[in-house]
Each structure stands twice: as structure tokens, then as C-alpha cells.
Motif scaffolding. Structure first.
Motif, PDB file in Angstrom:
ATOM      1  N   TRP A 102       0.876  -1.282  -0.046  1.00  0.00           N
ATOM      2  CA  TRP A 102      -0.122   0.079   0.037  1.00  0.00           C
ATOM      3  C   TRP A 102       0.795   1.237  -0.104  1.00  0.00           C
ATOM      4  O   TRP A 102       0.418   2.322  -0.534  1.00  0.00           O
ATOM      5  N   PHE A 103       2.182   1.326   0.733  1.00  0.00           N
ATOM      6  CA  PHE A 103       2.966   2.407   0.571  1.00  0.00           C
ATOM      7  C   PHE A 103       3.195   2.659  -0.904  1.00  0.00           C
ATOM      8  O   PHE A 103       3.399   3.466  -1.148  1.00  0.00           O
ATOM      9  N   ILE A 104       3.334   1.596  -1.529  1.00  0.00           N
ATOM     10  CA  ILE A 104       4.045   1.526  -3.001  1.00  0.00           C
ATOM     11  C   ILE A 104       2.770   2.092  -3.949  1.00  0.00           C
ATOM     12  O   ILE A 104       2.977   3.187  -4.912  1.00  0.00           O
ATOM     13  N   ILE A 105       1.615   1.693  -3.875  1.00  0.00           N
ATOM     14  CA  ILE A 105       0.589   1.832  -4.906  1.00  0.00           C
ATOM     15  C   ILE A 105      -0.430   2.985  -4.407  1.00  0.00           C
ATOM     16  O   ILE A 105      -1.436   3.453  -4.996  1.00  0.00           O
ATOM     17  N   GLY A 106      -0.291   3.261  -3.036  1.00  0.00           N
ATOM     18  CA  GLY A 106      -1.223   4.524  -2.327  1.00  0.00           C
ATOM     19  C   GLY A 106      -1.263   5.537  -3.043  1.00  0.00           C
ATOM     20  O   GLY A 106      -1.981   6.027  -3.317  1.00  0.00           O
ATOM     21  N   PRO A 107      -0.241   6.103  -3.395  1.00  0.00           N
ATOM     22  CA  PRO A 107      -0.161   7.536  -3.912  1.00  0.00           C
ATOM     23  C   PRO A 107      -0.735   7.374  -5.213  1.00  0.00           C
ATOM     24  O   PRO A 107      -1.420   8.764  -5.885  1.00  0.00           O
ATOM     25  N   ILE A 118      -2.132  14.329  -1.527  1.00  0.00           N
ATOM     26  CA  ILE A 118      -0.799  14.116  -0.854  1.00  0.00           C
ATOM     27  C   ILE A 118       0.056  15.021  -0.781  1.00  0.00           C
ATOM     28  O   ILE A 118       1.044  15.217  -0.069  1.00  0.00           O
ATOM     29  N   GLY A 119      -0.304  16.326  -1.561  1.00  0.00           N
ATOM     30  CA  GLY A 119       0.812  17.544  -1.707  1.00  0.00           C
ATOM     31  C   GLY A 119       1.818  17.234  -2.684  1.00  0.00           C
ATOM     32  O   GLY A 119       1.884  16.243  -3.362  1.00  0.00           O
ATOM     33  N   TYR A 136       7.149   6.946   0.781  1.00  0.00           N
ATOM     34  CA  TYR A 136       6.333   5.997  -0.064  1.00  0.00           C
ATOM     35  C   TYR A 136       7.279   4.861  -0.815  1.00  0.00           C
ATOM     36  O   TYR A 136       7.145   3.560  -0.208  1.00  0.00           O
ATOM     37  N   TYR A 137       7.681   5.141  -1.714  1.00  0.00           N
ATOM     38  CA  TYR A 137       8.167   3.997  -2.621  1.00  0.00           C
ATOM     39  C   TYR A 137       9.234   3.170  -1.925  1.00  0.00           C
ATOM     40  O   TYR A 137       9.102   1.749  -1.789  1.00  0.00           O
TER      41      TYR A 137
END
Length: 238
Positions: A102-107, A118-119, A136-137
Motif C-alpha cells: 500500500w505504501f507503493i501503490i497508495g499515491p 498528498i501535496g 512511499y516507494y
């Protein structure tokens, strides 16, 4: 890691695992989860953040994309660190895997799923790249790797699992007996005595009996036989 195929160890280690099986991965996942959940709120102190550049500012995007996966990674690491049950530890590994993914695909899904803005990252191009990686990635890739590694280790029943399960079963049996451990006295070793070494208390066969003389002048036992040659005692008829 070699699988255990000993027939006597069948069933051991299927669920019980040593606590050290996921200790390192669990601890690292907990630290990464704390980082992922708190960095958007403390990063503005160092101008290392996404807009809005204000510390401890709550937004929906920060919750869905950073706080929530950070909590999932922390809980997964805690389960891996503390659990001695294979099923519970596997649940922790899958929580970590989901958090990393989720950290990878969330943005990417934030805008289509209306999770909030997310700014934009602060600073120059080098700092912006580092912020994307740290928030994130890159963070998601490391969490995903640790969770997958922990799951791979849990999917194998190894020698240490069997030994730990055996010790756990023995401790459980000891507690069920009220803490009394039954010990057997060590066997007493006796020297081996051969029949030829023992003193003879009975007279030898034929001892003390009158013997006769055969025709060749040899002594004969009282039964009148001379062994394998078939000679008989000469009877004295006089």
C-alpha cells in the motif's frame, strides 16, 4: 533450510515456532512502521515533508497513505516479534506485506479513490526524490521485502521448530504434573563376569570317584567309559 522428515517428529513444529524466528524482521518492521506513520507530522520541522508544510497537521491523505499502512507494518512486526504461534506470526507477515504494497501503490490510487491530496514534496529535485523514496516507494519496498522474507521463513518447518516444539511440549507436560519432574536413578554398571572367572564350588565331574584302568593302563572314570574311543573299563572278576 532442511525439512524435517523424522517419523518420530511428525506434527512437532507445525504450529509452535521459536520466538527468535521473526525477531529481527519484526523489530525492523516496527521501526519502519513508526517512521512511516510519524514522518509526515515531524518532517516539516526539518523541511523534509510534503505540503502542507506544517507539523502535526492532520489530513485524510496522511491518514490513508501513511498513518494506516504505518500502523499495519508496526502491528505486523509486533506479531512477528512476540508470537510463538506460526499462524499468528504468518498473520503479522501478511499485514506487513499489505502495508508495504500500500505504501507503493497508495499515491497512485489517491486521486482515483478520492483519498485526499498528498501535496507536493519540498526542496529541489534531489530532495524531492529522497522524499518520495522515504515516504512511499522506498519505504514500501523495504517493508514488502521484510514481510515476504518473514513469510518465506514461516512456510518451512525446520529443525529448530521441531526442537522448540519438543521443549514446549515437555514444559507443558511438566506443568500439568504440578511442576514435579520425575527423574530416574542412573543405572548401576556391574563388571561382566564370565563363567570361567567364577570360583567353582562343586566338584568337577568324576572327582572323588574311583577310577578303573583300561587294557592300555589308562585311568577310566567310574562310569566305565573312556571318552570318544569307546574303551570300557576292565572289570576285575577276581
Amino acid at each position: 533450510m532442511a525439512d524435517v522428515v523424522n517419523e518420530g517428529a511428525r506434527g512437532l513444529g507445525a504450529w509452535h515456532i521459536p520466538r527468535s524466528r521473526g525477531a529481527v524482521s519484526g523489530l525492523l518492521l516496527m521501526l519502519l512502521g513508526i517512521w512511516g506513520a510519524l514522518i509526515p507530522f515531524v518532517g516539516p520541522y526539518f523541511d523534509f515533508a510534503f505540503t502542507p508544510n506544517s507539523a502535526w497537521t492532520w489530513t485524510s491523505a496522511r491518514f490513508w497513505l501513511e498513518v494506516l499502512p504505518g500502523i499495519a507494518a508496526f502491528v505486523g512486526g509486533l506479531l512477528l516479534l512476540a508470537s510463538t504461534n506460526r499462524g499468528t506470526a504468518a498473520l503479522g507477515a501478511w499485514l506487513a506485506i499489505g502495508a508495504g504494497a500500500w505504501f507503493i501503490i497508495g499515491p497512485t490510487l489517491a486521486a482515483p479513490w478520492h483519498l485526499g491530496s498528498i501535496g507536493t514534496p519540498l526542496g529541489g529535485s534531489a530532495r524531492q526524490a529522497l522524499e518520495w523514496i522515504s515516504f512511499y516507494y522506498g519505504l514500501g519496498a523495504v517493508v514488502l521485502f521484510l514481510g515476504s522474507t518473514a513469510w518465506g521463513r514461516l512456510s518451512v518447518r525446520g529443525v529448530r521448530d521441531v526442537a522448540s516444539a519438543r521443549r514446549h511440549r515437555e514444559r507443558t507436560a511438566l506443568r500439568s504434573r504440578g511442576g514435579r519432574e520425575e527423574t530416574l536413578a542412573p543405572p548401576v554398571s556391574e563388571p561382566q563376569v564370565y563363567p570361567s572367572d567364577r570360583p567353582s564350588s562343586a566338584p568337577a565331574p568324576g572327582a572323588g570317584r574311583p577310577t578303573g584302568v583300561d587294557s592300555a593302563g589308562s585311568d577310566l572314570p567310574a562310569d566305565g567309559r573312556a571318552g570318544a574311543y569307546g574303551r570300557h573299563r576292565r572289570r576285575d572278576n577276581g
